[in-house]
Motif scaffolding. Structure first.
Motif, PDB file in Angstrom:
ATOM      1  N   GLY A   1      63.206  27.452  -4.483  1.00 46.30           N
ATOM      2  CA  GLY A   1      63.162  26.352  -3.531  1.00 46.30           C
ATOM      3  C   GLY A   1      63.175  26.851  -2.106  1.00 46.30           C
ATOM      4  N   TYR A   2      63.973  27.888  -1.858  1.00 45.38           N
ATOM      5  CA  TYR A   2      64.039  28.428  -0.503  1.00 45.38           C
ATOM      6  C   TYR A   2      62.702  29.017  -0.080  1.00 45.38           C
ATOM      7  CZ  TYR A   2      64.806  31.515   3.354  1.00 45.38           C
ATOM      8  OH  TYR A   2      64.683  32.152   4.555  1.00 45.38           O
ATOM      9  N   ARG A   3      62.039  29.749  -1.008  1.00 44.68           N
ATOM     10  CA  ARG A   3      60.756  30.353  -0.648  1.00 44.68           C
ATOM     11  C   ARG A   3      59.754  29.290  -0.223  1.00 44.68           C
ATOM     12  NH1 ARG A   3      61.518  33.710  -5.470  1.00 44.68           N
ATOM     13  NH2 ARG A   3      62.324  35.731  -4.821  1.00 44.68           N
ATOM     14  N   LYS A   4      59.752  28.158  -0.932  1.00 40.70           N
ATOM     15  CA  LYS A   4      58.833  27.087  -0.566  1.00 40.70           C
ATOM     16  C   LYS A   4      59.157  26.548   0.821  1.00 40.70           C
ATOM     17  CE  LYS A   4      57.865  25.571  -5.313  1.00 40.70           C
ATOM     18  NZ  LYS A   4      57.977  24.464  -6.285  1.00 40.70           N
ATOM     19  N   LEU A   5      60.463  26.336   1.079  1.00 43.78           N
ATOM     20  CA  LEU A   5      60.866  25.851   2.389  1.00 43.78           C
ATOM     21  C   LEU A   5      60.511  26.859   3.475  1.00 43.78           C
ATOM     22  CD1 LEU A   5      64.402  24.339   1.656  1.00 43.78           C
ATOM     23  CD2 LEU A   5      62.383  23.082   2.419  1.00 43.78           C
ATOM     24  N   SER A   6      60.771  28.137   3.176  1.00 40.09           N
ATOM     25  CA  SER A   6      60.527  29.187   4.156  1.00 40.09           C
ATOM     26  C   SER A   6      59.050  29.296   4.493  1.00 40.09           C
ATOM     27  CB  SER A   6      61.053  30.525   3.624  1.00 40.09           C
ATOM     28  OG  SER A   6      60.808  31.548   4.544  1.00 40.09           O
ATOM     29  N   HIS A   7      58.195  29.301   3.448  1.00 39.62           N
ATOM     30  CA  HIS A   7      56.753  29.402   3.674  1.00 39.62           C
ATOM     31  C   HIS A   7      56.230  28.203   4.448  1.00 39.62           C
ATOM     32  CE1 HIS A   7      56.421  32.257  -0.013  1.00 39.62           C
ATOM     33  NE2 HIS A   7      56.853  32.874   1.063  1.00 39.62           N
ATOM     34  N   SER A   8      56.737  27.024   4.123  1.00 39.51           N
ATOM     35  CA  SER A   8      56.307  25.827   4.843  1.00 39.51           C
ATOM     36  C   SER A   8      56.761  25.889   6.299  1.00 39.51           C
ATOM     37  CB  SER A   8      56.891  24.572   4.178  1.00 39.51           C
ATOM     38  OG  SER A   8      56.431  24.446   2.854  1.00 39.51           O
ATOM     39  N   GLY A   9      57.990  26.375   6.501  1.00 37.72           N
ATOM     40  CA  GLY A   9      58.513  26.483   7.853  1.00 37.72           C
ATOM     41  C   GLY A   9      57.729  27.470   8.693  1.00 37.72           C
ATOM     42  N   VAL A  10      57.376  28.615   8.103  1.00 33.07           N
ATOM     43  CA  VAL A  10      56.604  29.623   8.826  1.00 33.07           C
ATOM     44  C   VAL A  10      55.240  29.064   9.208  1.00 33.07           C
ATOM     45  CG1 VAL A  10      55.407  31.826   8.572  1.00 33.07           C
ATOM     46  CG2 VAL A  10      57.786  31.620   7.854  1.00 33.07           C
ATOM     47  N   ALA A  11      54.594  28.374   8.259  1.00 32.92           N
ATOM     48  CA  ALA A  11      53.280  27.793   8.541  1.00 32.92           C
ATOM     49  C   ALA A  11      53.361  26.759   9.665  1.00 32.92           C
ATOM     50  CB  ALA A  11      52.712  27.158   7.275  1.00 32.92           C
ATOM     51  N   LEU A  12      54.416  25.934   9.624  1.00 37.80           N
ATOM     52  CA  LEU A  12      54.590  24.922  10.657  1.00 37.80           C
ATOM     53  C   LEU A  12      54.849  25.570  12.012  1.00 37.80           C
ATOM     54  CD1 LEU A  12      54.911  22.006  11.575  1.00 37.80           C
ATOM     55  CD2 LEU A  12      57.294  22.097  10.794  1.00 37.80           C
ATOM     56  N   PHE A  13      55.689  26.605  12.009  1.00 36.07           N
ATOM     57  CA  PHE A  13      56.013  27.304  13.244  1.00 36.07           C
ATOM     58  C   PHE A  13      54.767  27.924  13.859  1.00 36.07           C
ATOM     59  CE2 PHE A  13      57.586  31.483  15.040  1.00 36.07           C
ATOM     60  CZ  PHE A  13      57.982  30.943  16.251  1.00 36.07           C
ATOM     61  N   ARG A  14      53.960  28.584  13.048  1.00 34.81           N
ATOM     62  CA  ARG A  14      52.735  29.210  13.556  1.00 34.81           C
ATOM     63  C   ARG A  14      51.745  28.171  14.056  1.00 34.81           C
ATOM     64  NH1 ARG A  14      52.291  33.922   8.826  1.00 34.81           N
ATOM     65  NH2 ARG A  14      53.921  35.253   9.729  1.00 34.81           N
ATOM     66  N   GLY A  15      51.736  27.015  13.404  1.00 33.05           N
ATOM     67  CA  GLY A  15      50.876  25.938  13.881  1.00 33.05           C
ATOM     68  C   GLY A  15      51.298  25.432  15.249  1.00 33.05           C
ATOM     69  N   LEU A  16      52.619  25.359  15.473  1.00 36.01           N
ATOM     70  CA  LEU A  16      53.121  24.948  16.777  1.00 36.01           C
ATOM     71  C   LEU A  16      52.754  25.959  17.853  1.00 36.01           C
ATOM     72  CD1 LEU A  16      56.675  23.607  15.851  1.00 36.01           C
ATOM     73  CD2 LEU A  16      54.781  22.277  16.776  1.00 36.01           C
ATOM     74  N   LEU A  17      52.838  27.237  17.495  1.00 38.42           N
ATOM     75  CA  LEU A  17      52.464  28.276  18.448  1.00 38.42           C
ATOM     76  C   LEU A  17      50.991  28.196  18.809  1.00 38.42           C
ATOM     77  CD1 LEU A  17      54.370  31.362  16.980  1.00 38.42           C
ATOM     78  CD2 LEU A  17      54.884  30.176  19.106  1.00 38.42           C
ATOM     79  N   ARG A  18      50.162  27.865  17.819  1.00 32.91           N
ATOM     80  CA  ARG A  18      48.724  27.810  18.034  1.00 32.91           C
ATOM     81  C   ARG A  18      48.337  26.615  18.905  1.00 32.91           C
ATOM     82  NH1 ARG A  18      47.562  27.748  13.111  1.00 32.91           N
ATOM     83  NH2 ARG A  18      47.619  30.014  12.903  1.00 32.91           N
ATOM     84  N   ARG A  19      49.002  25.475  18.677  1.00 40.13           N
ATOM     85  CA  ARG A  19      48.572  24.244  19.338  1.00 40.13           C
ATOM     86  C   ARG A  19      49.399  23.886  20.575  1.00 40.13           C
ATOM     87  NH1 ARG A  19      48.455  22.904  13.862  1.00 40.13           N
ATOM     88  NH2 ARG A  19      50.460  21.844  14.067  1.00 40.13           N
ATOM     89  N   GLY A  20      50.651  24.340  20.598  1.00 39.68           N
ATOM     90  CA  GLY A  20      51.533  23.914  21.676  1.00 39.68           C
ATOM     91  C   GLY A  20      51.652  24.936  22.784  1.00 39.68           C
ATOM     92  N   GLY A  21      52.305  24.536  23.865  1.00 39.78           N
ATOM     93  CA  GLY A  21      52.565  25.450  24.961  1.00 39.78           C
ATOM     94  C   GLY A  21      53.716  26.379  24.602  1.00 39.78           C
ATOM     95  N   ILE A  22      53.652  27.629  25.054  1.00 36.97           N
ATOM     96  CA  ILE A  22      54.676  28.604  24.704  1.00 36.97           C
ATOM     97  C   ILE A  22      55.969  28.350  25.465  1.00 36.97           C
ATOM     98  CG2 ILE A  22      54.064  30.327  26.441  1.00 36.97           C
ATOM     99  CD1 ILE A  22      54.997  31.043  22.766  1.00 36.97           C
ATOM    100  N   ALA A  23      55.883  27.802  26.690  1.00 39.65           N
ATOM    101  CA  ALA A  23      57.075  27.596  27.520  1.00 39.65           C
ATOM    102  C   ALA A  23      58.089  26.668  26.874  1.00 39.65           C
ATOM    103  CB  ALA A  23      56.676  27.099  28.907  1.00 39.65           C
ATOM    104  N   PRO A  24      57.704  25.479  26.388  1.00 40.35           N
ATOM    105  CA  PRO A  24      58.706  24.617  25.758  1.00 40.35           C
ATOM    106  C   PRO A  24      59.274  25.198  24.469  1.00 40.35           C
ATOM    107  CG  PRO A  24      56.498  23.671  25.549  1.00 40.35           C
ATOM    108  CD  PRO A  24      56.398  24.796  26.514  1.00 40.35           C
ATOM    109  N   ILE A  25      58.466  25.964  23.747  1.00 42.04           N
ATOM    110  CA  ILE A  25      58.960  26.600  22.524  1.00 42.04           C
ATOM    111  C   ILE A  25      60.032  27.632  22.863  1.00 42.04           C
ATOM    112  CG2 ILE A  25      58.327  28.125  20.610  1.00 42.04           C
ATOM    113  CD1 ILE A  25      55.635  26.716  20.506  1.00 42.04           C
TER     114      ILE A  25
END
Length: 318
Positions: free
Chosen positions: A23-47
């Motif tokens: 269960g943790y691996r699924k959460l972790s992989h989903s979290g990493v994908a979401l995080f990388r998506g935020l980096l790709r689409r969002g501004g780095i300063a607010p992150i």
């Protein structure tokens, strides 16, 4: 931004989820994908601002908390000023910026890396035009991964960095380098003398003939390489912060072997990724100038230096 906080909260409770590995691996992989998506689409300063806040309240950087005391005591001992070094934030910011420049494909950070590369190339390109071999000497500031990305992009667009054996696998593997769009290879110091000598001879020949640049970190602490076969005799006696000190002398030895010009530089973060480039140093002058360059950089950019938590720093006793 709420989703970003959720992602980091998932990371912070990893230890409590370990009994539920699948269960943790699924959460972790989903979290990493979401995080990388935020980096790709969002501004780095607010992150970065959100991550800094989470560091301050203890949610992020928990595993680096023990480094804070060592880092702060080292800082106060050397700089002779009150204050503290937040090793947690330095480590977390480094992680975010490295993810942004590689897996996250953040256009902002990739553009900033490119700007730093252009600035460094204004110093390096003329040396190649003069048929001068070049050794790039980045300091451990902000991120060693980003520093090598910057170095790999300058003329002739090909570099080999002398590193520990774990760096390529753990920090900046082939897939990450491809995403970062850099032509970079590695020469590990953690190998037997015969293999290391062969690799270094090839690298020195390629550097001497201008096919590539050699990248060596000059501020690596001697205790980090003392376990290697060549590390025992690879120390340069000098003075740092008005104390007798010892630096690793790889930059001195390698630049002397091919009569290279050494270009010291380091990154720093100030409303974005920036670079400080020093004037080229002739091989014969590296031993005398390197300690002053390292000390100046640490004094002027203490919150960007990655090695404050090293217990012995440059004052190793053996």
């Amino acid at each position: 931004m709420i989703r970003f906080l959720i992602v980091w909260t998932v990371f912070s409770v990893k230890s409590s989820l370990m009994p539920f590995k699948k269960g943790y691996r699924k959460l972790s992989h989903s979290g990493v994908a979401l995080f990388r998506g935020l980096l790709r689409r969002g501004g780095i300063a607010p992150i970065l601002a959100s991550a800094n806040l989470l560091c301050r309240i203890g949610i992020l950087g928990h595993k680096y908390r023990h480094q804070n005391k060592v880092a702060t005591e080292n800082y106060r001992s050397l700089i002779k000023e009150k204050g503290r070094i937040d090793a947690r934030w330095i480590a977390v910011r480094r992680f975010i910026l490295e993810e942004a420049a590689t897996w996250g494909q953040s256009h902002q950070i990739m553009a900033q890396v490119q700007t730093c590369t252009f600035a460094l190339n204004r110093v390096v390109a003329p040396l190649h035009q003069q048929k001068q071999p070049v050794v790039l000497a980045p300091l451990h500031m902000v991120s060693d991964v980003l520093a090598t990305m910057v170095g790999a992009g300058v003329t002739p667009g090909n570099a080999t960095v002398v590193v520990s054996s774990s760096a390529e696998q753990q920090k900046y593997n082939a897939s990450a380098r491809e995403l970062g769009q850099v032509n970079l290879s590695y020469c590990s110091i953690h190998q037997d003398n015969k293999s290391l000598a062969s690799r270094l001879m090839t690298l020195m020949t390629e550097t001497a003939t201008g096919q590539k640049n050699m990248v060596v970190f000059p501020d690596i602490t001697p205790d980090y390489t003392v376990q290697t076969e060549e590390g025992m005799s690879s120390k340069l006696s000098c003075h740092l912060f008005n104390r007798a000190a010892k630096l690793h002398n790889g930059v001195v030895r390698l630049s002397n072997a091919i009569s290279a010009q050494v270009v010291f530089y380091h990154l720093y973060y100030e409303n974005g990724l920036k670079i400080k480039v020093y004037s080229p140093v002739a091989a014969k002058d590296v031993a005398s100038q390197m300690p002053a360059i390292i000390e100046s950089a640490i004094r002027n950019y203490p919150n960007d230096w990655l090695l404050w938590h090293s217990h012995s720093l440059y004052f190793i006793s053996h």
